[in-house]
Motif scaffolding. Structure first.
Motif, short mmCIF file in Angstrom:
data_model
loop_
_atom_site.label_atom_id
_atom_site.label_comp_id
_atom_site.label_asym_id
_atom_site.label_seq_id
_atom_site.Cartn_x
_atom_site.Cartn_y
_atom_site.Cartn_z
N THR A 41 -11.49 -39.82 24.47
CA THR A 41 -12.80 -40.05 25.08
C THR A 41 -13.74 -40.94 24.21
N LEU A 85 -15.88 -43.94 25.18
CA LEU A 85 -16.81 -43.49 25.95
C LEU A 85 -18.27 -43.16 25.00
N GLU A 86 -17.86 -42.21 24.11
CA GLU A 86 -18.87 -41.87 23.23
C GLU A 86 -19.33 -43.01 22.52
N TYR A 109 -22.37 -42.78 25.54
CA TYR A 109 -22.20 -41.54 26.50
C TYR A 109 -22.23 -40.07 25.73
N ARG A 110 -22.65 -39.10 26.27
CA ARG A 110 -22.29 -37.69 25.46
C ARG A 110 -21.58 -37.38 26.45
N ILE A 111 -20.24 -36.69 25.98
CA ILE A 111 -19.28 -35.62 26.71
C ILE A 111 -19.58 -34.44 26.42
N ASP A 112 -19.73 -33.69 27.69
CA ASP A 112 -19.87 -32.23 27.71
C ASP A 112 -18.67 -31.57 27.97
N VAL A 141 -14.48 -32.11 29.61
CA VAL A 141 -13.22 -33.00 30.41
C VAL A 141 -12.49 -32.16 31.21
N THR A 148 -9.30 -32.40 33.23
CA THR A 148 -8.13 -33.32 33.86
C THR A 148 -7.21 -32.37 34.75
#
Ligand SMILES: [Zn+2]
Ligand SMILES: [Zn+2]
Length: 130
Positions: free
Chosen positions: A95, A98-99, A103-106, A108, A110
């Motif tokens: 990820t 993306l970061e 983007y902020r990833i909270d 995932v 899958t």
């Protein structure tokens, strides 16, 4: 978070299984211990436990919601043949890109679909549960 005996019972049931059950399954199990519990109470407690991060949820392709008391990072494998949901540890998607794009990833989630080793053996090719 305030713990009720019902919530404790629900959490214990989910910690004792690796099958990633849905709410109806949990409800049937809770009723063995607390016969007067309602499905609404079970739904509410499951939601509160998920919101509090005590449970992971995963949705299968057919839209049913399943619960997992193992909140450590892992992916799931859903078998299109028998519907079994298995834990997959050590699988990760990168990820970082993306970061880097801001983007902020909270979190995932899958979900990998296919056939489990048992179904591959049985040669139940591409029979979808839906
Ligand atoms: Zn299978
Ligand atoms: Zn899991």
């Amino acid at each position: 978070m305030r713990y009720s005996s019902r919530r404790e019972a629900i959490l214990k049931i989910l910690r004792d299984t690796k099958s990633h059950p849905n709410a109806e399954w949990v409800y049937a199990k809770v009723r063995e211990q607390i016969p007067n519990v309602s499905l609404g109470t079970v739904y509410r407690n499951l939601k509160e436990l998920s919101d509090a991060g005590e449970l992971n949820t995963l949705e299968t392709e057919c839209g049913s919601l399943h619960f997992d008391a193992d909140t450590s990072p892992h992916a799931h494998f859903v078998c299109n043949g028998c519907g079994a949901i298995s834990d997959v540890f050590g699988y990760s998607e990168d990820t970082a890109a993306l970061e880097k794009s801001g983007y902020r990833i909270d979190g995932v989630k899958t979900v990998i679909y296919g056939l489990c080793p048992h179904c591959v053996k049985e040669n139940k090719a591409h029979t979808r549960l839906s």
